[in-house]
Write a protein that holds these residues in place. Sequence first.
Motif, short mmCIF file in Angstrom:
data_model
loop_
_atom_site.label_atom_id
_atom_site.label_comp_id
_atom_site.label_asym_id
_atom_site.label_seq_id
_atom_site.Cartn_x
_atom_site.Cartn_y
_atom_site.Cartn_z
N GLN A 30 15.83 22.95 28.46
CA GLN A 30 14.91 23.69 27.89
C GLN A 30 15.92 24.39 26.71
O GLN A 30 14.34 23.81 25.86
N ALA A 31 16.56 24.86 26.64
CA ALA A 31 17.54 25.63 25.39
C ALA A 31 17.27 24.09 24.53
O ALA A 31 17.47 24.23 23.17
N LEU A 32 17.98 22.75 25.18
CA LEU A 32 17.89 22.00 23.97
C LEU A 32 16.46 20.92 23.09
O LEU A 32 16.04 20.88 22.08
N LEU A 33 15.56 21.20 24.19
CA LEU A 33 13.92 21.01 24.16
C LEU A 33 13.51 21.92 22.57
O LEU A 33 13.40 21.39 22.23
N PHE A 34 13.58 23.44 23.21
CA PHE A 34 13.15 24.13 22.46
C PHE A 34 13.87 24.29 20.75
O PHE A 34 12.77 24.00 19.92
N TYR A 35 14.77 23.71 20.77
CA TYR A 35 15.46 23.67 19.96
C TYR A 35 15.63 22.43 18.25
O TYR A 35 14.81 22.15 17.43
N LEU A 36 15.14 21.42 20.26
CA LEU A 36 14.65 20.03 19.16
C LEU A 36 13.35 19.76 18.52
O LEU A 36 13.47 19.34 16.98
N THR A 37 12.71 20.10 19.17
CA THR A 37 10.77 21.06 19.49
C THR A 37 10.80 21.16 17.55
O THR A 37 9.82 21.04 16.57
N CYS A 38 11.65 22.73 17.12
CA CYS A 38 11.30 23.64 16.94
C CYS A 38 12.04 22.54 15.37
O CYS A 38 11.57 23.22 13.76
N GLN A 39 12.45 21.59 15.54
CA GLN A 39 13.09 20.99 14.08
C GLN A 39 13.41 19.11 13.99
O GLN A 39 14.38 18.79 14.30
N PRO A 40 11.79 19.14 14.25
CA PRO A 40 11.83 17.74 14.08
C PRO A 40 12.10 16.78 13.07
O PRO A 40 12.90 15.44 13.40
N GLU A 41 11.74 17.58 12.23
CA GLU A 41 12.49 16.67 10.97
C GLU A 41 13.88 15.90 11.12
O GLU A 41 15.04 15.37 9.97
N ASN A 42 15.02 17.24 11.73
CA ASN A 42 16.28 17.24 11.14
C ASN A 42 17.19 16.01 12.35
O ASN A 42 16.36 15.90 13.69
N SER A 43 18.03 15.09 12.17
CA SER A 43 18.41 14.62 13.56
C SER A 43 20.10 15.41 13.58
O SER A 43 20.83 15.41 12.63
N HIS A 44 20.08 15.85 14.89
CA HIS A 44 21.12 16.69 15.53
C HIS A 44 22.47 16.06 15.81
O HIS A 44 22.49 15.68 16.52
N GLN A 45 23.76 16.31 15.09
CA GLN A 45 24.99 15.97 15.63
C GLN A 45 25.33 15.91 16.72
O GLN A 45 24.99 17.41 17.44
#
Length: 212
Positions: A30-45
């Motif tokens: 859930q934490a990963l889902l929330f983090y990624l969807t809140c910042q969809p413009e970013n590619s996260h290392q």
Amino acid sequence: MPALSLSLLGPCSVKLDGRPLSSFRTKSVQALLFYLTCQPENSHQREHLMTLLWPGLPQQSAQANFRQTLYLLRKAIPELPAKNGEGLVPFLLIDRQAVQVNPSGKYWLDVLTFKALLAGPHERWSEAAALYRGDFLADFYLPASATYEAWVLAQREELRRRVLETLKALAANELSQNNTQAAEGYARRQIEIDSLQESAHRQLMEALARSG
């Protein structure tokens, strides 16, 4: 409404095809889902995400946790409708270095809609205010990661500041037009969010005084 919808302003709600999504196996998913969807413009290392979710964990253990978390997230949400209406696309774009929400996929997130409405004409600010049901991730915690909680707190404070500014502006606009009932509602909503807002108390008193 898109196939995937997330409401994170207030109690968390995730729906897929109109049904509550309850197939998350761990809070890290859930934490990963929330983090990624809140910042969809970013590619996260990957390294950053592992440090975010499991700070202090040995690298090998963090890598194993991350692989499992990604697997579970992709299993829960494998695909999304494409924004161009042409079939389905993978929810996530993943390579050896980074992870990102697929920019070609269509989903709805109240946080992104809230920000987009505030960036638009003033006439739509009331819609943004209505989306704010409560603090960001109000009922979600990841106690194993102070790093993640720090990110949540920063987002929570920024979004709360923005909605309070918006409600104050809406109340002031209604008072300027002598719409005391609407102004009272916006003032009371500010006080519900933060009872120490002196300007909201003044707006409320003015609205009540004008209405007799």
